[in-house]
Design a protein around this motif. Structure first.
Motif, PDB file in Angstrom:
ATOM      1  N   UNK A 173      12.196   1.497  -1.676  1.00 46.41           N
ATOM      2  CA  UNK A 173      12.937   1.112  -0.477  1.00 46.41           C
ATOM      3  C   UNK A 173      12.963  -0.397  -0.304  1.00 46.41           C
ATOM      4  N   UNK A 174      11.854  -1.066  -0.615  1.00 48.35           N
ATOM      5  CA  UNK A 174      11.882  -2.530  -0.550  1.00 48.35           C
ATOM      6  C   UNK A 174      10.955  -3.119  -1.621  1.00 48.35           C
ATOM      7  N   UNK A 175      11.022  -4.435  -1.769  1.00 43.81           N
ATOM      8  CA  UNK A 175      10.265  -5.092  -2.825  1.00 43.81           C
ATOM      9  C   UNK A 175       8.761  -4.922  -2.672  1.00 43.81           C
ATOM     10  N   UNK A 176       8.307  -4.915  -1.443  1.00 41.22           N
ATOM     11  CA  UNK A 176       6.875  -4.767  -1.202  1.00 41.22           C
ATOM     12  C   UNK A 176       6.383  -3.462  -1.833  1.00 41.22           C
ATOM     13  N   UNK A 177       7.100  -2.387  -1.582  1.00 42.55           N
ATOM     14  CA  UNK A 177       6.708  -1.099  -2.158  1.00 42.55           C
ATOM     15  C   UNK A 177       6.799  -1.137  -3.681  1.00 42.55           C
ATOM     16  N   UNK A 178       7.839  -1.790  -4.182  1.00 40.42           N
ATOM     17  CA  UNK A 178       7.999  -1.875  -5.639  1.00 40.42           C
ATOM     18  C   UNK A 178       6.803  -2.597  -6.249  1.00 40.42           C
ATOM     19  N   UNK A 231       0.819  -1.206   0.000  1.00 44.35           N
ATOM     20  CA  UNK A 231       0.000   0.000   0.000  1.00 44.35           C
ATOM     21  C   UNK A 231       0.854   1.258   0.000  1.00 44.35           C
ATOM     22  N   UNK A 232       1.940   1.215   0.733  1.00 45.52           N
ATOM     23  CA  UNK A 232       2.842   2.358   0.749  1.00 45.52           C
ATOM     24  C   UNK A 232       3.328   2.665  -0.664  1.00 45.52           C
ATOM     25  N   UNK A 233       3.626   1.628  -1.421  1.00 42.37           N
ATOM     26  CA  UNK A 233       4.068   1.802  -2.800  1.00 42.37           C
ATOM     27  C   UNK A 233       2.954   2.375  -3.673  1.00 42.37           C
ATOM     28  N   UNK A 234       1.768   1.851  -3.464  1.00 42.27           N
ATOM     29  CA  UNK A 234       0.643   2.342  -4.270  1.00 42.27           C
ATOM     30  C   UNK A 234       0.396   3.819  -3.999  1.00 42.27           C
ATOM     31  N   UNK A 235       0.485   4.164  -2.725  1.00 41.10           N
ATOM     32  CA  UNK A 235       0.204   5.543  -2.361  1.00 41.10           C
ATOM     33  C   UNK A 235       1.255   6.521  -2.886  1.00 41.10           C
ATOM     34  N   UNK A 236       2.442   6.016  -3.093  1.00 40.12           N
ATOM     35  CA  UNK A 236       3.506   6.899  -3.571  1.00 40.12           C
ATOM     36  C   UNK A 236       3.463   7.071  -5.090  1.00 40.12           C
TER      37      UNK A 236
END
Lengths: 353, 353
Positions: free
Chosen positions: A262-267, A242-247
């Motif tokens: 920052x990490x794969x999850x965000x990617x 979600x952090x990635x989506x929001x960015x």
DNA sequence: CTGAAAGCGCTTACAG
DNA sequence: CTGAAAGCGCTTACAG
């Protein structure tokens, strides 16, 4: 009714018959073993504690008695006089983050191999919760490893003053830590993007309290400067999908042709959001992450990422800890953990500006 | 040199000044607190142990003293006379299997919320290793939850006789367990495949010792029979991506148009192998799994699966355990955990025979 | 090599 | 409401 069991007669399991010979009716103690073996309890303690401090035949008798009674040393009782619990603590930010799986596995294996028990606590990405968890766990462990902690350096140093502490993905003066060789992986990643023609890239930062996010950013800054690539930092963000989506929106607004999360999850979050917006990865946007978690290879296109050796990190951290609590003679390498750029489908030639 | 700290002077952290007032120089004990508060140690124990057994003003004095000395109850010392450790054990087959993340998280949360510590052990899919791990952990815990255990029913019943035990994804007579409503999810899945025209499906079984694999197979057998769908079982297989890949050949040899894997990991392995063989999913082969782990949604096509409520399972299991060790008044629902068919892209119309 | 005793830090009847 | 004492199951000097 059906099948064996329930009888508890002649062939009853050891446990049952053993229990009879016990003083209290409960589990056997060294007193029970001593009685059976005809020795003093202190001799039982010695025989079972450290080998070779008791004559071979006495030891054999004691071991036989212990086996017969199904004796198991009470760890709490042992811990009281010695102050050693044979337990190690592992506190992680978010047990649900695939990045921690490797660490947990490595730590668990190293600990159990040394006969130590691993207690695990989750901080849920909150310094508050982390402090509470540590507080709760501290008195019962011989030492602890803090993985991706969100605590302040002061607090960490203070903890390290009370009990042995080893850090993973965090550096604090005077506290041992297991760290990846960030620079090498980052340099390779930036070179890779450079070769693909990217002239402006964005770094999607993790949480404010993440030391590793800053570390990665610093390395990126260096590498980008050296190559004359424009780089911007976007964040802080939650280190999650979600952090990635929001960015994503701010990422696109930056007009960067490549995003390094920052990490794969965000990617992965960025890729999902791109897909939702009909933006092709890597055709219109290249995306890369860090860690190489489970899932990075599954997503389509597969994620380009800087792999970290998470299991090794877990192993080394408890190896260090074991050495610090004097439970281990291993020689401890303290070099940085190698980091590898894994090029997959999510990065490609820069979209023409 | 730079910045504050190191001084340890007037404004030294609590810990440092507190340590001075301690008998042994080490961490404070109830004796230190008793001295400072001017009461008997037993009164300290009562005040800090259960509330309201000591006069309000004495308690206040004691709490102040405890705070000043930075007193923390020694859990080992407390465990000795009471026999209660305030620790729960969780043993899982493979900490690396995304399926366990949810369980661990749910368990950890429920435990820490109740002020309990969670000790975790991994059996690495081996009955041997599991027995060893349990042996090591047993004396130090008040009870344990066994998630997807590979132990025999006899061994489990025997363990449950020694300490409170709660099972996840396993049923043994007389031992409480947290189980999903397998039938409903399976019925929906088979109906889904039936509607898509599949007349012959294959079940890729998990390990021999997996109770849940048998359970799922039994439910599939029922549902398939009712609909006149041909079904075969292929296995046993390792419950991993590789296990799925290795089963691929036999799967294709069966001429089944749809594969249902024991878990999502295996289903992902099947999909990867299909891709490697140029076989289209779902065009030429439909694939479904169980659990809905992280990653099932990421793979392309996304995986159709029967979702299990893993976090809830972990929570309930420790909830049960807490009730059994008398640490919790919660009302415990003991119904089966609902199961949901999640239809995604990996299942489609049956390939024409 | 082995025994007897003291102590680890708590809790919990038992008195008062 | 609070004190004094015994005990939880071990370990470890200290003697012998």
């Amino acid at each position: 009714m059906s099948g064996p069991g329930r009888q508890g007669g002649a062939d009853a399991p050891e446990g049952a018959s053993a229990r009879r010979r016990t003083r209290s009716g409960g589990p056997a103690t060294i007193y029970d073993v001593a009685d059976l073996a005809g020795v003093n309890p202190s001799t039982v303690s010695r025989a079972l504690g450290k080998p070779g401090r008791v004559s071979a035949k006495t030891e054999a008798r004691i071991r036989a008695a212990a086996a017969e009674l199904d004796f198991r040393m009470n760890p709490m009782a042992r811990a009281l006089p010695t102050g050693r619990t044979n337990t190690l603590g592992l506190v992680v930010a978010d047990i649900t983050n695939p990045m921690v799986f490797g660490v947990v596995r490595g730590a668990e294996q190293a600990a159990s191999q040394a006969g130590f028990t691993l207690v695990i606590a989750e901080s849920q990405e909150s310094g508050e919760a982390e402090a509470t968890a540590i507080e709760r766990i501290l008195p019962g462990v011989d030492g602890m490893v803090l993985a991706t902690t969100r605590l302040s350096s002061e607090r960490i140093a203070q903890l390290a003053g009370q009990k042995p502490v080893v850090l993973i993905n965090r550096a604090v003066d005077g506290v041992p830590s297991v760290l990846p060789d960030v620079d090498t992986g980052v340099r390779d990643l930036v070179a890779h993007l450079d070769e693909l023609g990217h002239r402006t890239v964005a770094f999607l930062a993790g949480p404010t309290a993440s030391w590793m996010s800053e570390r990665r950013w610093a390395a990126l800054l260096d590498a980008a400067e050296q190559r004359g690539i424009a780089i911007v930092e976007i964040g802080p963000n939650a280190p999650t999908i979600d952090g990635g989506r929001e960015a994503y929106r701010r990422l696109r607004a930056s007009h960067a042709t490549a995003a390094i999360a920052y990490n794969d999850l965000m990617a992965i979050g960025v890729m999902q959001e791109a897909a939702a917006h009909g933006v092709d990865v890597p055709g219109e946007l290249s995306v890369a992450g860090f860690d190489d978690i489970f899932g990075s290879e599954l997503i389509v296109p597969a994620l380009t990422t800087v792999r970290a050796q998470l299991v090794l990190a877990g192993e080394r951290a408890v190896g260090q800890l074991l050495a610090m609590v004097g439970a281990n003679g291993h020689d401890l390498p303290d070099d940085l953990l190698a980091t590898t750029l894994v090029v997959r489908g999510s990065t490609g030639p820069a979209a023409s500006a």
